[in-house]
Design a protein around this motif. Sequence first.
Motif, PDB file in Angstrom:
ATOM      1  N   VAL A  37       2.104   6.556   3.401  1.00 53.78           N
ATOM      2  CA  VAL A  37       1.163   4.604   3.185  1.00 53.78           C
ATOM      3  C   VAL A  37       1.163   3.900   3.376  1.00 53.78           C
ATOM      4  O   VAL A  37       1.340   2.554   4.604  1.00 53.78           O
ATOM      5  CB  VAL A  37       1.333   4.601   1.625  1.00 53.78           C
ATOM      6  N   ALA A  38       2.954   3.623   3.827  1.00 54.81           N
ATOM      7  CA  ALA A  38       3.457   2.448   5.100  1.00 54.81           C
ATOM      8  C   ALA A  38       3.413   2.987   5.975  1.00 54.81           C
ATOM      9  O   ALA A  38       2.535   1.487   6.354  1.00 54.81           O
ATOM     10  CB  ALA A  38       4.889   2.804   4.915  1.00 54.81           C
ATOM     11  N   ALA A  39       2.795   3.659   6.440  1.00 57.29           N
ATOM     12  CA  ALA A  39       1.832   4.097   8.160  1.00 57.29           C
ATOM     13  C   ALA A  39       0.457   3.071   8.125  1.00 57.29           C
ATOM     14  O   ALA A  39       0.312   2.809   8.541  1.00 57.29           O
ATOM     15  CB  ALA A  39       2.216   5.458   8.329  1.00 57.29           C
ATOM     16  N   LEU A  40      -0.183   4.020   7.220  1.00 58.31           N
ATOM     17  CA  LEU A  40      -1.017   3.565   7.091  1.00 58.31           C
ATOM     18  C   LEU A  40      -1.124   1.707   7.041  1.00 58.31           C
ATOM     19  O   LEU A  40      -2.388   0.939   7.053  1.00 58.31           O
ATOM     20  CB  LEU A  40      -1.965   3.989   5.930  1.00 58.31           C
ATOM     21  N   ILE A  41      -0.966   0.874   6.151  1.00 57.66           N
ATOM     22  CA  ILE A  41      -0.681  -0.255   5.751  1.00 57.66           C
ATOM     23  C   ILE A  41      -0.100  -1.113   6.806  1.00 57.66           C
ATOM     24  O   ILE A  41      -0.765  -1.723   7.526  1.00 57.66           O
ATOM     25  CB  ILE A  41       0.019  -0.643   4.428  1.00 57.66           C
ATOM     26  N   ASP A  42       0.413  -0.545   7.494  1.00 53.74           N
ATOM     27  CA  ASP A  42       1.606  -1.495   8.835  1.00 53.74           C
ATOM     28  C   ASP A  42       0.132  -1.046   9.611  1.00 53.74           C
ATOM     29  O   ASP A  42      -0.199  -2.018  10.716  1.00 53.74           O
ATOM     30  CB  ASP A  42       2.706  -0.370   9.130  1.00 53.74           C
ATOM     31  N   ARG A  43      -0.413  -0.326  10.319  1.00 58.59           N
ATOM     32  CA  ARG A  43      -0.752   0.264  11.460  1.00 58.59           C
ATOM     33  C   ARG A  43      -2.875  -0.235  10.813  1.00 58.59           C
ATOM     34  O   ARG A  43      -3.153  -1.229  11.911  1.00 58.59           O
ATOM     35  CB  ARG A  43      -1.413   2.039  11.382  1.00 58.59           C
ATOM     36  N   ASP A  44      -2.931  -0.748  10.202  1.00 63.71           N
ATOM     37  CA  ASP A  44      -4.830  -1.474   9.616  1.00 63.71           C
ATOM     38  C   ASP A  44      -4.382  -2.065   7.932  1.00 63.71           C
ATOM     39  O   ASP A  44      -4.794  -1.818   7.487  1.00 63.71           O
ATOM     40  CB  ASP A  44      -5.518  -0.522   9.188  1.00 63.71           C
ATOM     41  N   PRO A  45      -3.870  -2.776   7.981  1.00 65.08           N
ATOM     42  CA  PRO A  45      -3.491  -3.787   6.745  1.00 65.08           C
ATOM     43  C   PRO A  45      -4.807  -3.776   5.865  1.00 65.08           C
ATOM     44  O   PRO A  45      -4.434  -4.027   4.866  1.00 65.08           O
ATOM     45  CB  PRO A  45      -2.581  -4.733   7.052  1.00 65.08           C
ATOM     46  N   GLU A  46      -5.570  -3.820   6.110  1.00 59.28           N
ATOM     47  CA  GLU A  46      -7.294  -3.978   5.356  1.00 59.28           C
ATOM     48  C   GLU A  46      -7.825  -2.811   5.233  1.00 59.28           C
ATOM     49  O   GLU A  46      -8.689  -2.730   4.216  1.00 59.28           O
ATOM     50  CB  GLU A  46      -8.265  -4.595   6.322  1.00 59.28           C
ATOM     51  N   ALA A  47      -7.251  -1.159   5.540  1.00 56.65           N
ATOM     52  CA  ALA A  47      -7.473  -0.222   4.976  1.00 56.65           C
ATOM     53  C   ALA A  47      -7.697  -0.002   3.989  1.00 56.65           C
ATOM     54  O   ALA A  47      -8.633   0.905   3.133  1.00 56.65           O
ATOM     55  CB  ALA A  47      -7.036   1.221   5.799  1.00 56.65           C
ATOM     56  N   LEU A  48      -6.639   0.282   2.840  1.00 57.89           N
ATOM     57  CA  LEU A  48      -6.480   0.807   2.006  1.00 57.89           C
ATOM     58  C   LEU A  48      -7.132  -0.260   1.029  1.00 57.89           C
ATOM     59  O   LEU A  48      -5.963  -1.371   0.484  1.00 57.89           O
ATOM     60  CB  LEU A  48      -4.754   1.277   1.680  1.00 57.89           C
ATOM     61  N   LEU A  49      -7.707  -0.346   0.219  1.00 56.39           N
ATOM     62  CA  LEU A  49      -7.981  -1.403  -0.852  1.00 56.39           C
ATOM     63  C   LEU A  49      -7.759  -0.721  -2.089  1.00 56.39           C
ATOM     64  O   LEU A  49      -7.548   0.620  -2.766  1.00 56.39           O
ATOM     65  CB  LEU A  49     -10.104  -1.231  -1.065  1.00 56.39           C
ATOM     66  N   LEU A  50      -7.692  -1.882  -3.122  1.00 62.31           N
ATOM     67  CA  LEU A  50      -7.074  -1.441  -4.419  1.00 62.31           C
ATOM     68  C   LEU A  50      -8.364  -2.157  -5.549  1.00 62.31           C
ATOM     69  O   LEU A  50      -8.846  -3.055  -4.976  1.00 62.31           O
ATOM     70  CB  LEU A  50      -5.493  -1.688  -5.057  1.00 62.31           C
ATOM     71  N   ALA A  51      -8.725  -1.375  -6.878  1.00 57.22           N
ATOM     72  CA  ALA A  51      -9.134  -1.988  -7.715  1.00 57.22           C
ATOM     73  C   ALA A  51      -8.303  -2.377  -8.657  1.00 57.22           C
ATOM     74  O   ALA A  51      -7.848  -1.211  -9.138  1.00 57.22           O
ATOM     75  CB  ALA A  51     -10.643  -1.069  -8.285  1.00 57.22           C
ATOM     76  N   GLU A  52      -8.067  -4.025  -9.158  1.00 56.78           N
ATOM     77  CA  GLU A  52      -7.016  -4.421 -10.131  1.00 56.78           C
ATOM     78  C   GLU A  52      -8.459  -4.715 -11.227  1.00 56.78           C
ATOM     79  O   GLU A  52      -9.410  -5.288 -11.241  1.00 56.78           O
ATOM     80  CB  GLU A  52      -6.190  -4.998 -10.182  1.00 56.78           C
ATOM     81  N   ARG A  53      -7.658  -4.044 -12.505  1.00 56.54           N
ATOM     82  CA  ARG A  53      -8.724  -5.246 -13.820  1.00 56.54           C
ATOM     83  C   ARG A  53      -7.444  -5.322 -14.538  1.00 56.54           C
ATOM     84  O   ARG A  53      -6.002  -4.657 -15.560  1.00 56.54           O
ATOM     85  CB  ARG A  53      -9.011  -3.954 -14.919  1.00 56.54           C
ATOM     86  N   ASP A  54      -7.281  -6.653 -14.425  1.00 59.24           N
ATOM     87  CA  ASP A  54      -6.372  -7.362 -15.486  1.00 59.24           C
ATOM     88  C   ASP A  54      -4.425  -6.715 -15.005  1.00 59.24           C
ATOM     89  O   ASP A  54      -3.451  -6.421 -15.795  1.00 59.24           O
ATOM     90  CB  ASP A  54      -6.073  -7.030 -17.610  1.00 59.24           C
ATOM     91  N   GLY A  55      -4.714  -6.825 -13.855  1.00 57.03           N
ATOM     92  CA  GLY A  55      -3.424  -6.616 -13.050  1.00 57.03           C
ATOM     93  C   GLY A  55      -2.860  -5.024 -13.074  1.00 57.03           C
ATOM     94  O   GLY A  55      -2.462  -4.649 -12.757  1.00 57.03           O
ATOM     95  N   GLU A  56      -3.965  -3.923 -13.612  1.00 57.23           N
ATOM     96  CA  GLU A  56      -3.526  -2.716 -14.198  1.00 57.23           C
ATOM     97  C   GLU A  56      -4.416  -2.769 -12.691  1.00 57.23           C
ATOM     98  O   GLU A  56      -5.137  -2.277 -12.301  1.00 57.23           O
ATOM     99  CB  GLU A  56      -4.332  -2.620 -15.117  1.00 57.23           C
ATOM    100  N   LEU A  57      -3.671  -1.006 -11.767  1.00 50.98           N
ATOM    101  CA  LEU A  57      -4.265  -0.509 -10.545  1.00 50.98           C
ATOM    102  C   LEU A  57      -5.092   0.790 -11.507  1.00 50.98           C
ATOM    103  O   LEU A  57      -5.080   1.104 -12.261  1.00 50.98           O
ATOM    104  CB  LEU A  57      -3.722   0.025 -10.156  1.00 50.98           C
TER     105      LEU A  57
END
Length: 141
Positions: A37-57
């Motif tokens: 996961v670190a390699a993914l974020i390092d390589r393409d910081p916008e690729a992993l999208l997270l949805a949060e509701r009230d601060g919860e993933l």
Amino acid sequence: MSDLRIRHASPADLHPVLAFWKEAAEGTSVSDDPDGVAALIDRDPEALLLAERDGELVGTVIAGFDGWRCHLYRLAVHPDHRRQGISGALLQAAEERFAALGGRRLDAMVLERNELAHHAWRGAGYAPQEQWRRWVKPLPR
């Protein structure tokens, strides 16, 4: 859905995302570890999208672009939050990202045995491509 927030993952999200996938995603991958996961974020910081509701993933999708084709991976919504439009919001954000990058075609990796996911993908306008069969080989570490 106004309380739903879509954002890009950061290095601080590594362990929460991995824990989330264990609970919400069907199956695991050889790259489901902090280094992957670190390699993914390092390589393409916008690729992993997270949805949060009230601060919860509550949802994730990986929206990768290799310069030729757009790829979707790890669309997952927490079981307690399904059927509330979260996957649709994640896919819309991914498709907007792809359009901004100039992507013209996308594909999604979906486990064959995950019938629930098949229904969700069809509902989002995606169609299975039966003529293609993926061949995979893990790289040595």
